[in-house]
Design a protein around this motif. Structure first.
Motif, PDB file in Angstrom:
ATOM      1  N   ALA A 177       0.854  -1.191   0.000  1.00  0.00           N
ATOM      2  CA  ALA A 177       0.000   0.000   0.000  1.00  0.00           C
ATOM      3  C   ALA A 177       0.893   1.245   0.000  1.00  0.00           C
ATOM      4  CB  ALA A 177      -0.929  -0.033   1.213  1.00  0.00           C
ATOM      5  N   ASP A 178       0.416   2.327   0.581  1.00  0.00           N
ATOM      6  CA  ASP A 178       1.222   3.534   0.728  1.00  0.00           C
ATOM      7  C   ASP A 178       1.655   3.659   2.189  1.00  0.00           C
ATOM      8  OD1 ASP A 178      -1.274   3.934   1.747  1.00  0.00           O
ATOM      9  OD2 ASP A 178      -1.660   5.821   0.703  1.00  0.00           O
ATOM     10  N   ALA A 179       2.412   4.689   2.498  1.00  0.00           N
ATOM     11  CA  ALA A 179       2.826   4.999   3.865  1.00  0.00           C
ATOM     12  C   ALA A 179       3.591   3.853   4.529  1.00  0.00           C
ATOM     13  CB  ALA A 179       1.620   5.386   4.720  1.00  0.00           C
ATOM     14  N   GLY A 180       4.307   3.073   3.731  1.00  0.00           N
ATOM     15  CA  GLY A 180       5.119   1.994   4.279  1.00  0.00           C
ATOM     16  C   GLY A 180       4.342   0.787   4.754  1.00  0.00           C
ATOM     17  N   ASP A 181       3.093   0.651   4.314  1.00  0.00           N
ATOM     18  CA  ASP A 181       2.242  -0.447   4.761  1.00  0.00           C
ATOM     19  C   ASP A 181       2.026  -1.465   3.648  1.00  0.00           C
ATOM     20  OD1 ASP A 181       1.890   0.690   7.245  1.00  0.00           O
ATOM     21  OD2 ASP A 181      -0.067   1.563   6.783  1.00  0.00           O
ATOM     22  N   LEU A 182       1.579  -2.647   4.055  1.00  0.00           N
ATOM     23  CA  LEU A 182       0.999  -3.622   3.152  1.00  0.00           C
ATOM     24  C   LEU A 182      -0.459  -3.809   3.549  1.00  0.00           C
ATOM     25  CD1 LEU A 182       0.669  -6.473   4.919  1.00  0.00           C
ATOM     26  CD2 LEU A 182       3.120  -6.607   4.507  1.00  0.00           C
ATOM     27  N   ILE A 183      -1.248  -4.386   2.668  1.00  0.00           N
ATOM     28  CA  ILE A 183      -2.633  -4.742   2.970  1.00  0.00           C
ATOM     29  C   ILE A 183      -2.761  -6.242   2.770  1.00  0.00           C
ATOM     30  CG2 ILE A 183      -5.053  -4.490   2.269  1.00  0.00           C
ATOM     31  CD1 ILE A 183      -4.471  -1.592   1.545  1.00  0.00           C
ATOM     32  N   GLU A 184      -3.363  -6.915   3.753  1.00  0.00           N
ATOM     33  CA  GLU A 184      -3.458  -8.365   3.716  1.00  0.00           C
ATOM     34  C   GLU A 184      -4.712  -8.828   4.442  1.00  0.00           C
ATOM     35  OE1 GLU A 184      -0.237 -10.162   5.894  1.00  0.00           O
ATOM     36  OE2 GLU A 184      -0.687  -9.021   7.725  1.00  0.00           O
ATOM     37  N   ALA A 185      -5.121 -10.048   4.146  1.00  0.00           N
ATOM     38  CA  ALA A 185      -6.166 -10.716   4.913  1.00  0.00           C
ATOM     39  C   ALA A 185      -5.493 -11.435   6.067  1.00  0.00           C
ATOM     40  CB  ALA A 185      -6.923 -11.705   4.034  1.00  0.00           C
ATOM     41  N   SER A 186      -5.914 -11.122   7.279  1.00  0.00           N
ATOM     42  CA  SER A 186      -5.335 -11.736   8.468  1.00  0.00           C
ATOM     43  C   SER A 186      -6.456 -12.306   9.320  1.00  0.00           C
ATOM     44  CB  SER A 186      -4.538 -10.704   9.271  1.00  0.00           C
ATOM     45  OG  SER A 186      -5.416  -9.812   9.940  1.00  0.00           O
ATOM     46  N   SER A 187      -6.090 -12.932  10.431  1.00  0.00           N
ATOM     47  CA  SER A 187      -7.097 -13.536  11.302  1.00  0.00           C
ATOM     48  C   SER A 187      -8.021 -12.498  11.929  1.00  0.00           C
ATOM     49  CB  SER A 187      -6.417 -14.348  12.405  1.00  0.00           C
ATOM     50  OG  SER A 187      -5.552 -13.530  13.166  1.00  0.00           O
ATOM     51  N   SER A 188      -7.586 -11.241  11.971  1.00  0.00           N
ATOM     52  CA  SER A 188      -8.404 -10.183  12.564  1.00  0.00           C
ATOM     53  C   SER A 188      -9.237  -9.433  11.530  1.00  0.00           C
ATOM     54  CB  SER A 188      -7.507  -9.184  13.310  1.00  0.00           C
ATOM     55  OG  SER A 188      -6.575  -8.591  12.418  1.00  0.00           O
ATOM     56  N   GLY A 189      -9.071  -9.763  10.263  1.00  0.00           N
ATOM     57  CA  GLY A 189      -9.770  -9.056   9.199  1.00  0.00           C
ATOM     58  C   GLY A 189      -8.770  -8.507   8.197  1.00  0.00           C
TER      59      GLY A 189
END
Length: 316
Positions: A51-63
């Protein structure tokens, strides 16, 4: 694409070289990740999108969530390695700024999706597509439970690799689907069934199981916990409390998963034939829920950039 050969020669990649929209494929630690990699003839068990801002986006156990890329690369306890791929498309050209914005917007729109499909369901979905049944008696029982666990529900849940595929295929870029990664039939490998730590596996999957799954696995689990290490081969026999699961029962469960992911009879036949057919054959209009990390890894729409992280004992 010889994935293992390509990855062995891939250069190390600095996180600073990542761009929004890059795909991260990784191998998790633990027996369930081993099973996912074995079932899909792959090195990978999990996928995410930068993603932006040094993040990734993923499906995890919390959502579906944002998570710092740096924190993932530092986590050598739960992950063996992380590779990065970049969309190349039919011409090999990178995404332009407008396309990147569209892909990111679609990924962001999925944030907070509750009750994401967990790794056990991903294993079941891969088994449904590949139809690659273990010979190990307990492995076959687990495959049967995983197939039931992969049946779609009404929560709007997503698999990790489905999230990545949908960010590209369902974004606002015109015409619709222009950025969808091409999915092709992969090579069939001959790797033996992994030497699973069954006790660790049961501990890992138990919180994920539905009541019906726990009912099926309760007796083998109790028997497993009562055995010493040198007695574990007994679990291959009926005396070990493990029922025999026939190919016919597994095939029936597999078709139930394919049928309930929106594939009518003719489409189901096509998907089954293609995934069992000649490597490199394009799968037309793939169901996003059935896209695996390995499908992304070998997609001609993606190119391998390099390896971001690897711990010393990473699988070859």
């Amino acid at each position: 694409m010889d994935l293992q050969a390509d990855n062995a020669a891939a250069p190390l990649l600095a996180a600073a070289e990542l761009r929004t929209g890059d795909v991260l494929l990784m191998r998790g630690d633990g027996p369930l990740s081993e099973l996912i990699a074995w079932a899909s003839d792959s090195l990978y068990s999990h996928a995410a999108i930068v993603a932006d801002a040094g993040d990734l986006i993923e499906a995890s156990s919390s959502g579906v969530r944002r998570y710092p890329v740096a924190a993932r690369l530092d986590n050598k306890v739960k992950y063996h390695f992380v590779d990065a791929l970049r969309w190349a498309g039919p011409t090999g050209s990178p995404l332009d700024k407008a396309d990147i914005a569209d892909v990111l917007a679609k990924a962001v729109s999925l944030l907070g999706t509750p009750y994401p499909i967990d790794q056990l369901a991903l294993f079941g979905a891969i088994m449904a597509v590949r139809g690659k049944w273990p010979e190990h008696r307990l492995g076959r029982l687990l495959a049967r439970v995983a197939l039931d666990h992969a049946l779609p529900d009404k929560t709007g849940s997503v698999v990790c690799s489905e999230l990545v595929y949908r960010a590209y295929a369902q974004c606002a870029a015109a015409p619709q689907g222009r950025l969808a990664p091409v999915i092709v039939v992969g090579e069939r490998a001959t790797a033996p069934f992994p030497d699973i730590d069954w006790k660790a596996l049961f501990d890992e999957i138990w919180p994920l199981l539905q009541p019906s799954g726990r009912e099926r696995l309760q007796a083998p689990r109790m028997r497993l916990n009562a055995l010493r290490g040198d007695q574990l081969p007994m679990l291959q026999s009926e005396a070990g409390g493990v029922p025999e699961i026939s190919d016919q029962e597994l095939e029936s469960a597999r078709r139930a998963v394919l049928g309930q992911t929106g594939l009518h009879a003719e489409a189901e036949t096509d998907v089954v034939a293609l995934h069992g057919g000649r490597p490199g054959t394009v799968v037309p209009d793939p169901n996003p829920r059935l896209v695996s990390p390995q499908d992304l890894a070998i997609s001609p729409s993606m190119r391998l950039l390099g390896r971001l992280m690897q711990r010393d004992d990473a699988p070859a």
